[in-house]
Motif scaffolding. Sequence first.
Motif, PDB file in Angstrom:
ATOM      1  N   GLU A   1      -3.870   9.540  17.913  1.00 21.59           N
ATOM      2  CA  GLU A   1      -3.735  10.795  18.281  1.00 21.59           C
ATOM      3  C   GLU A   1      -3.125  11.528  17.222  1.00 21.59           C
ATOM      4  OE1 GLU A   1      -3.065  12.156  21.994  1.00 21.59           O
ATOM      5  OE2 GLU A   1      -3.877  10.534  23.171  1.00 21.59           O
ATOM      6  N   THR A   2      -3.290  12.693  16.923  1.00 25.10           N
ATOM      7  CA  THR A   2      -2.547  13.465  15.832  1.00 25.10           C
ATOM      8  C   THR A   2      -1.113  13.658  16.192  1.00 25.10           C
ATOM      9  OG1 THR A   2      -2.656  15.599  14.683  1.00 25.10           O
ATOM     10  CG2 THR A   2      -3.003  15.762  16.880  1.00 25.10           C
ATOM     11  N   ASN A   3      -0.388  13.665  14.858  1.00 25.60           N
ATOM     12  CA  ASN A   3       1.027  13.688  15.230  1.00 25.60           C
ATOM     13  C   ASN A   3       1.432  15.032  14.632  1.00 25.60           C
ATOM     14  OD1 ASN A   3       0.492  13.925  12.238  1.00 25.60           O
ATOM     15  ND2 ASN A   3       1.825  12.078  11.791  1.00 25.60           N
ATOM     16  N   GLU A   4       0.502  16.446  14.685  1.00 26.56           N
ATOM     17  CA  GLU A   4       0.912  17.520  14.683  1.00 26.56           C
ATOM     18  C   GLU A   4      -0.032  18.301  15.635  1.00 26.56           C
ATOM     19  OE1 GLU A   4       1.187  21.199  11.190  1.00 26.56           O
ATOM     20  OE2 GLU A   4       0.511  19.096  10.588  1.00 26.56           O
ATOM     21  N   LEU A   5       0.433  19.353  16.133  1.00 22.50           N
ATOM     22  CA  LEU A   5      -0.263  20.346  16.771  1.00 22.50           C
ATOM     23  C   LEU A   5       0.161  21.759  16.373  1.00 22.50           C
ATOM     24  CD1 LEU A   5      -1.901  20.791  19.456  1.00 22.50           C
ATOM     25  CD2 LEU A   5       0.239  21.013  20.701  1.00 22.50           C
ATOM     26  N   ARG A   6      -1.009  22.365  16.088  1.00 21.94           N
ATOM     27  CA  ARG A   6      -0.985  23.822  15.503  1.00 21.94           C
ATOM     28  C   ARG A   6      -1.540  24.799  16.580  1.00 21.94           C
ATOM     29  NH1 ARG A   6      -5.253  22.000  10.976  1.00 21.94           N
ATOM     30  NH2 ARG A   6      -6.074  21.074  13.134  1.00 21.94           N
ATOM     31  N   ILE A   7      -0.559  25.676  16.986  1.00 26.88           N
ATOM     32  CA  ILE A   7      -0.799  26.733  17.867  1.00 26.88           C
ATOM     33  C   ILE A   7      -0.735  27.780  17.293  1.00 26.88           C
ATOM     34  CG2 ILE A   7      -0.011  27.381  20.088  1.00 26.88           C
ATOM     35  CD1 ILE A   7       1.377  24.683  20.660  1.00 26.88           C
ATOM     36  N   ALA A   8      -1.474  29.131  17.708  1.00 26.19           N
ATOM     37  CA  ALA A   8      -1.415  30.286  17.401  1.00 26.19           C
ATOM     38  C   ALA A   8      -1.213  31.135  18.535  1.00 26.19           C
ATOM     39  CB  ALA A   8      -2.643  30.851  16.590  1.00 26.19           C
ATOM     40  N   GLN A   9      -0.348  32.377  18.361  1.00 23.01           N
ATOM     41  CA  GLN A   9      -0.093  33.335  19.420  1.00 23.01           C
ATOM     42  C   GLN A   9       0.027  34.606  18.642  1.00 23.01           C
ATOM     43  OE1 GLN A   9       4.260  33.654  20.599  1.00 23.01           O
ATOM     44  NE2 GLN A   9       4.497  31.740  19.183  1.00 23.01           N
ATOM     45  N   GLN A  10      -0.304  35.777  19.318  1.00 25.48           N
ATOM     46  CA  GLN A  10      -0.355  37.095  19.234  1.00 25.48           C
ATOM     47  C   GLN A  10       1.034  37.818  19.455  1.00 25.48           C
ATOM     48  OE1 GLN A  10      -4.200  39.141  19.683  1.00 25.48           O
ATOM     49  NE2 GLN A  10      -5.011  36.878  20.371  1.00 25.48           N
ATOM     50  N   TYR A  11       1.066  38.923  19.706  1.00 21.32           N
ATOM     51  CA  TYR A  11       2.258  39.647  19.726  1.00 21.32           C
ATOM     52  C   TYR A  11       2.553  40.401  21.255  1.00 21.32           C
ATOM     53  CZ  TYR A  11       1.910  39.884  14.724  1.00 21.32           C
ATOM     54  OH  TYR A  11       1.896  39.429  13.262  1.00 21.32           O
ATOM     55  N   GLY A  12       3.742  40.239  21.852  1.00 22.77           N
ATOM     56  CA  GLY A  12       3.914  40.969  22.858  1.00 22.77           C
ATOM     57  C   GLY A  12       4.519  39.882  24.012  1.00 22.77           C
ATOM     58  N   PHE A  13       5.059  40.278  25.009  1.00 20.99           N
ATOM     59  CA  PHE A  13       5.774  39.146  25.980  1.00 20.99           C
ATOM     60  C   PHE A  13       4.658  38.406  26.762  1.00 20.99           C
ATOM     61  CE2 PHE A  13       6.083  43.347  28.577  1.00 20.99           C
ATOM     62  CZ  PHE A  13       5.195  42.837  29.693  1.00 20.99           C
ATOM     63  N   SER A  14       3.334  38.878  26.578  1.00 19.47           N
ATOM     64  CA  SER A  14       2.351  38.262  27.111  1.00 19.47           C
ATOM     65  C   SER A  14       2.207  36.836  26.653  1.00 19.47           C
ATOM     66  CB  SER A  14       0.967  38.989  26.896  1.00 19.47           C
ATOM     67  OG  SER A  14       1.260  40.198  27.609  1.00 19.47           O
ATOM     68  N   TYR A  15       2.991  36.372  25.670  1.00 14.45           N
ATOM     69  CA  TYR A  15       3.044  35.064  25.235  1.00 14.45           C
ATOM     70  C   TYR A  15       4.531  34.311  25.104  1.00 14.45           C
ATOM     71  CZ  TYR A  15      -1.309  37.049  23.312  1.00 14.45           C
ATOM     72  OH  TYR A  15      -2.386  37.585  22.827  1.00 14.45           O
ATOM     73  N   LEU A  16       5.074  34.862  26.240  1.00 20.61           N
ATOM     74  CA  LEU A  16       6.422  34.791  26.434  1.00 20.61           C
ATOM     75  C   LEU A  16       6.491  33.035  26.842  1.00 20.61           C
ATOM     76  CD1 LEU A  16       9.327  35.442  26.914  1.00 20.61           C
ATOM     77  CD2 LEU A  16       8.945  35.973  29.180  1.00 20.61           C
ATOM     78  N   GLN A  17       5.535  32.182  27.606  1.00 19.20           N
ATOM     79  CA  GLN A  17       5.555  31.222  27.924  1.00 19.20           C
ATOM     80  C   GLN A  17       5.527  30.199  26.382  1.00 19.20           C
ATOM     81  OE1 GLN A  17       3.424  33.051  29.564  1.00 19.20           O
ATOM     82  NE2 GLN A  17       2.506  32.098  31.449  1.00 19.20           N
TER      83      GLN A  17
END
Length: 331
Positions: free
Chosen positions: A23-39
């Motif tokens: 399994e990969t040893n790096e996880l690449r995640i993207a998010q946008q702006y605002g508190f809707s990405y609070l988690q």
Amino acid sequence: MRFTTRAVMFVAALCLACTVRAETNELRIAQQYGFSYLQLMVMQRDGLIEKHAKAAGLGDVKVTWAKFAAGNVMNDALLSGSLDIASGGLAPPIILWDKTRDSLDVRMVAAMVQAPLYLNTTNPNVRSVRDFTASDRIGLPAVKVSNQATILAMAAAQELGKDKADSLNKLTVSMSHPDGVAALTNGSITAHFTAPPFQDIELQDPRVHRVLSSYDVMKGPLTFTVLWTTARFRNANPKLYHAFVEALDEATRIVNADKRAAAARYVKAANSKESVDDAYRMITEPAIEFTLTPRQIGNYAQFMYDDGLIKHRPASWKDMFFDDIHALPGS
């Protein structure tokens, strides 16, 4: 050839290590702006993915976080293989689900936030979508393929007729939420279809009023932000994928357990100009809920199909989600 017990144990340990490293040893995640990405902010600050990955026997996993202005840009990154998990509104993942059914098989992981989206304007003559004219410009995250663009088309279909669903597209311009706030304030655009907390910030300006809410158009609560990825990534990294879902669930419980603390985290993580009290007031609005449960996604996808935005009509919301959350009472 005779092997010693120590040699056998060494080979077994080596094979186990090889399995883990599969399994990969790096996880690449993207998010946008605002508190809707609070988690996601909570997951990043508390190292929740790393914690659950280690508990799953994956060792030290590097988690790389990126900021994107819109979901369509994330889709490009996901297709190119430079991103593992995307986040944003409903339209981009549904479009990608439709296009990749026989290839990468993109589906949604879970919902994150149920929240209303506001179309705000500084034009005193605009009280409904019927009132927009050729002189108006409407800012939103991405023309045609964003959550806001789809809701705008739905509103146009309801107010102007089904054949006029796309009639306001020519007035829309793509921009990030923060840029949209600035553009509405300085007069570069006359309307902005945005999201919390940016819509609330705009409404503090006496020149701004709300034209509509996504809840008005949908006749009830609607999921705003979701996460999505490819079946290829999920199948190649089952333990890491499961660790991500567990981390998301834990982050959601953390946010809901103490929303004042969550508001403080948002203000600090986003380097926001809002006070903690203002952020707390926004995230505790009754219309907003942090939950993995999808809301009205079937109805949303049905409109996209009717409007020609997707070629395949899902039989159920479950068609568009991986089965980890199928037991949730989605709609």
